[in-house]
Design a protein around this motif. Structure first.
Motif, PDB file in Angstrom:
ATOM      1  N   VAL A   9     -13.606 -23.814 -36.403  1.00  0.00           N
ATOM      2  CA  VAL A   9     -14.075 -22.548 -36.961  1.00  0.00           C
ATOM      3  C   VAL A   9     -13.147 -22.181 -38.111  1.00  0.00           C
ATOM      4  N   VAL A  10     -13.716 -21.965 -39.287  1.00  0.00           N
ATOM      5  CA  VAL A  10     -12.959 -21.551 -40.462  1.00  0.00           C
ATOM      6  C   VAL A  10     -13.328 -20.107 -40.784  1.00  0.00           C
ATOM      7  N   LEU A  11     -12.335 -19.231 -40.787  1.00  0.00           N
ATOM      8  CA  LEU A  11     -12.572 -17.819 -41.094  1.00  0.00           C
ATOM      9  C   LEU A  11     -12.436 -17.622 -42.595  1.00  0.00           C
ATOM     10  N   SER A  12     -13.553 -17.358 -43.238  1.00  0.00           N
ATOM     11  CA  SER A  12     -13.617 -17.361 -44.706  1.00  0.00           C
ATOM     12  C   SER A  12     -14.059 -16.031 -45.292  1.00  0.00           C
ATOM     13  N   GLY A  13     -14.195 -14.996 -44.447  1.00  0.00           N
ATOM     14  CA  GLY A  13     -14.820 -13.771 -44.939  1.00  0.00           C
ATOM     15  C   GLY A  13     -13.883 -12.622 -45.234  1.00  0.00           C
ATOM     16  N   GLY A  14     -12.585 -12.896 -45.455  1.00  0.00           N
ATOM     17  CA  GLY A  14     -11.657 -11.805 -45.741  1.00  0.00           C
ATOM     18  C   GLY A  14     -11.988 -11.064 -47.023  1.00  0.00           C
ATOM     19  N   ALA A  15     -11.564  -9.836 -47.108  1.00  0.00           N
ATOM     20  CA  ALA A  15     -11.886  -8.995 -48.278  1.00  0.00           C
ATOM     21  C   ALA A  15     -11.062  -9.361 -49.500  1.00  0.00           C
ATOM     22  N   GLY A  16      -9.918 -10.023 -49.323  1.00  0.00           N
ATOM     23  CA  GLY A  16      -9.085 -10.401 -50.459  1.00  0.00           C
ATOM     24  C   GLY A  16      -8.568  -9.209 -51.233  1.00  0.00           C
ATOM     25  N   ARG A  17      -8.178  -8.155 -50.516  1.00  0.00           N
ATOM     26  CA  ARG A  17      -7.752  -6.916 -51.208  1.00  0.00           C
ATOM     27  C   ARG A  17      -6.547  -7.154 -52.104  1.00  0.00           C
ATOM     28  N   ARG A  18      -5.589  -7.965 -51.624  1.00  0.00           N
ATOM     29  CA  ARG A  18      -4.392  -8.199 -52.432  1.00  0.00           C
ATOM     30  C   ARG A  18      -4.645  -9.159 -53.593  1.00  0.00           C
ATOM     31  N   LEU A  19      -5.860  -9.701 -53.652  1.00  0.00           N
ATOM     32  CA  LEU A  19      -6.276 -10.503 -54.798  1.00  0.00           C
ATOM     33  C   LEU A  19      -7.236  -9.725 -55.685  1.00  0.00           C
ATOM     34  N   GLY A  20      -7.300  -8.437 -55.472  1.00  0.00           N
ATOM     35  CA  GLY A  20      -8.187  -7.609 -56.285  1.00  0.00           C
ATOM     36  C   GLY A  20      -9.640  -7.756 -55.927  1.00  0.00           C
ATOM     37  N   GLY A  21      -9.921  -8.146 -54.670  1.00  0.00           N
ATOM     38  CA  GLY A  21     -11.313  -8.294 -54.238  1.00  0.00           C
ATOM     39  C   GLY A  21     -11.940  -9.622 -54.560  1.00  0.00           C
ATOM     40  N   VAL A  22     -11.144 -10.562 -55.094  1.00  0.00           N
ATOM     41  CA  VAL A  22     -11.673 -11.890 -55.417  1.00  0.00           C
ATOM     42  C   VAL A  22     -12.043 -12.629 -54.128  1.00  0.00           C
ATOM     43  N   ASP A  23     -13.133 -13.387 -54.173  1.00  0.00           N
ATOM     44  CA  ASP A  23     -13.547 -14.197 -53.033  1.00  0.00           C
ATOM     45  C   ASP A  23     -12.507 -15.293 -52.832  1.00  0.00           C
ATOM     46  N   LYS A  24     -11.696 -15.157 -51.807  1.00  0.00           N
ATOM     47  CA  LYS A  24     -10.575 -16.068 -51.593  1.00  0.00           C
ATOM     48  C   LYS A  24     -11.038 -17.508 -51.408  1.00  0.00           C
ATOM     49  N   ALA A  25     -12.144 -17.693 -50.737  1.00  0.00           N
ATOM     50  CA  ALA A  25     -12.626 -19.053 -50.466  1.00  0.00           C
ATOM     51  C   ALA A  25     -12.898 -19.840 -51.734  1.00  0.00           C
ATOM     52  N   ALA A  26     -13.220 -19.141 -52.841  1.00  0.00           N
ATOM     53  CA  ALA A  26     -13.590 -19.804 -54.091  1.00  0.00           C
ATOM     54  C   ALA A  26     -12.411 -20.001 -55.035  1.00  0.00           C
ATOM     55  N   VAL A  27     -11.240 -19.489 -54.690  1.00  0.00           N
ATOM     56  CA  VAL A  27     -10.067 -19.671 -55.538  1.00  0.00           C
ATOM     57  C   VAL A  27      -9.691 -21.150 -55.547  1.00  0.00           C
ATOM     58  N   ARG A  28      -9.365 -21.674 -56.728  1.00  0.00           N
ATOM     59  CA  ARG A  28      -9.086 -23.103 -56.856  1.00  0.00           C
ATOM     60  C   ARG A  28      -7.586 -23.383 -56.976  1.00  0.00           C
ATOM     61  N   ILE A  29      -7.157 -24.394 -56.252  1.00  0.00           N
ATOM     62  CA  ILE A  29      -5.790 -24.901 -56.325  1.00  0.00           C
ATOM     63  C   ILE A  29      -5.886 -26.404 -56.466  1.00  0.00           C
ATOM     64  N   GLY A  30      -5.342 -26.930 -57.544  1.00  0.00           N
ATOM     65  CA  GLY A  30      -5.501 -28.358 -57.803  1.00  0.00           C
ATOM     66  C   GLY A  30      -6.937 -28.747 -58.060  1.00  0.00           C
ATOM     67  N   GLY A  31      -7.718 -27.850 -58.652  1.00  0.00           N
ATOM     68  CA  GLY A  31      -9.112 -28.150 -58.973  1.00  0.00           C
ATOM     69  C   GLY A  31     -10.057 -28.047 -57.798  1.00  0.00           C
ATOM     70  N   ARG A  32      -9.553 -27.752 -56.596  1.00  0.00           N
ATOM     71  CA  ARG A  32     -10.392 -27.661 -55.397  1.00  0.00           C
ATOM     72  C   ARG A  32     -10.316 -26.247 -54.848  1.00  0.00           C
ATOM     73  N   THR A  33     -11.429 -25.763 -54.309  1.00  0.00           N
ATOM     74  CA  THR A  33     -11.423 -24.422 -53.733  1.00  0.00           C
ATOM     75  C   THR A  33     -10.592 -24.414 -52.455  1.00  0.00           C
TER      76      THR A  33
END
Length: 343
Positions: A9-33
């Motif tokens: 189970v992967v919990l992917s639905g956080g609000a990302g408040r400290r990222l300014g509301g950005v969808d955390k799951a879609a943030v890329r590191i090394g070209g991969r989300t």
């Protein structure tokens, strides 16, 4: 590799408040989300349930959503566990860029090998529990979630410690101290992006990113291919390295479903060819043949004029850069020592 059956189970639905509301799951590191990176750690799971908004993924997953959306990790965990069937469940949050399959397998084994425990969770370098880098037995997890729901009417907003406090858990220290590193802020994300470009990580990170981008499920023997590229570069020519490895991959693909074995077989053939090529160069005759530099060969730098140039009087007909005339008879009028002849 773990031999025990488990789901994830992967919990992917956080609000990302400290990222300014950005969808955390879609943030890329090394070209991969971040989602793609965490799903790599779940490769051994039978079923993987992602709780959160839908995204494109390289392999099939089951999607779920907590009720109400944004109800917190405990509510999300309950929604995800409903989609699992295996006796063990791996639970990961989506913001773990460096969690890997080895960490997942270690946690699974810790639970499977100890029938007295309800689960195993990772402990970070400061000794803090990481309940979202954990493996739980499905049956006690279901039972405890049901009791909490009955007690509070809803799991929305309840902290995870309400769950973990009632379970018999084993603590596991990760072999990789970055396995529990999470990206809650842009500073964390910048640090993660910098780390994957360090010397000890960049090649594996790049190969994994390429496989993910191309939709490949293949174990790459990196040392084997690097050795082949080196042999081709040194024994043939530098551009031969990337072209040879490309052809090896193409040949392995044409071989069908043999996977890594096909790559190894094609690489072995190409390596042997590079060795034969280099051996011919090393044993080539060094006199009398074309390109040997022997007297009379007409090669630049031999100190001799080319046949048919004697007596030509043409300036510069001797060795390149020597500043001397050709080797024709004296009195031919050719300039000497790089100086112009008389008008």
């Amino acid at each position: 590799m773990s031999a025990h059956a488990y789901d994830a189970v992967v919990l992917s639905g956080g609000a990302g408040r400290r990222l300014g509301g950005v969808d955390k799951a879609a943030v890329r590191i090394g070209g991969r989300t971040l989602l793609a990176r965490v799903l790599t750690a779940c490769e051994g799971a039978g079923t993987t349930v992602v709780v959160g908004g839908r995204h494109a993924t390289a392999r099939p997953v089951t999607w779920a959503r907590e009720d109400p959306p944004g109800g917190g990790p405990l509510a999300a965990l309950a929604a995800g566990v409903r989609g699992t069937r295996a006796p063990l469940v791996l639970v990961l949050s989506v913001d773990l860029p460096f969690v890997d399959r080895a960490t997942a397998d270690t946690l699974v084994r810790s639970v499977a090998d100890d029938p007295r425990t309800d689960g195993a969770l990772l402990v970070d370098g400061t000794g803090r529990d990481q309940p979202l880098v954990a493996v739980y037995r499905t049956e006690p997890l279901h039972r405890r979630l049901a009791l909490l729901t009955a007690e509070h009417g809803s799991l929305s907003g309840l902290p995870l410690r309400r769950l973990t406090a009632e379970l018999a858990l084993t603590r596991v220290t990760a072999a990789d101290p970055f396995a529990s590193f999470d990206c809650d802020t842009w500073e964390n994300i910048a640090a993660a992006r910098a780390r994957i470009r360090e010397h000890g990580h960049v090649l594996d990170e790049w190969i994994t990113a390429v496989k993910d981008e191309l939709g490949l499920d293949l174990t790459v023997d990196t040392p084997l291919l690097l050795d082949l590229a080196r042999d081709a570069a040194h024994g043939v020519a530098r551009p031969a390295a990337p072209l040879t490895t490309f052809l090896v991959g193409y040949a392995a693909g044409r071989a069908g479903a043999a996977g890594p074995e096909a790559v190894a077989a094609a690489a072995a053939k190409a390596t042997a060819l590079a060795a034969r090529w280099a051996a011919e160069t090393e044993t080539a005759p060094d006199s009398g043949g074309p390109g040997s530099g022997a007297a009379g060969s007409g090669q630049t730098g031999s100190g001799q004029a080319s046949p048919g140039q004697a007596g030509s009087g043409a300036p510069g007909s001797g060795p390149a850069g020597s500043g001397q005339a050709g080797s024709g008879p004296a009195g031919s009028g050719g300039p000497r020592s790089g100086q112009a002849g008389p008008a």
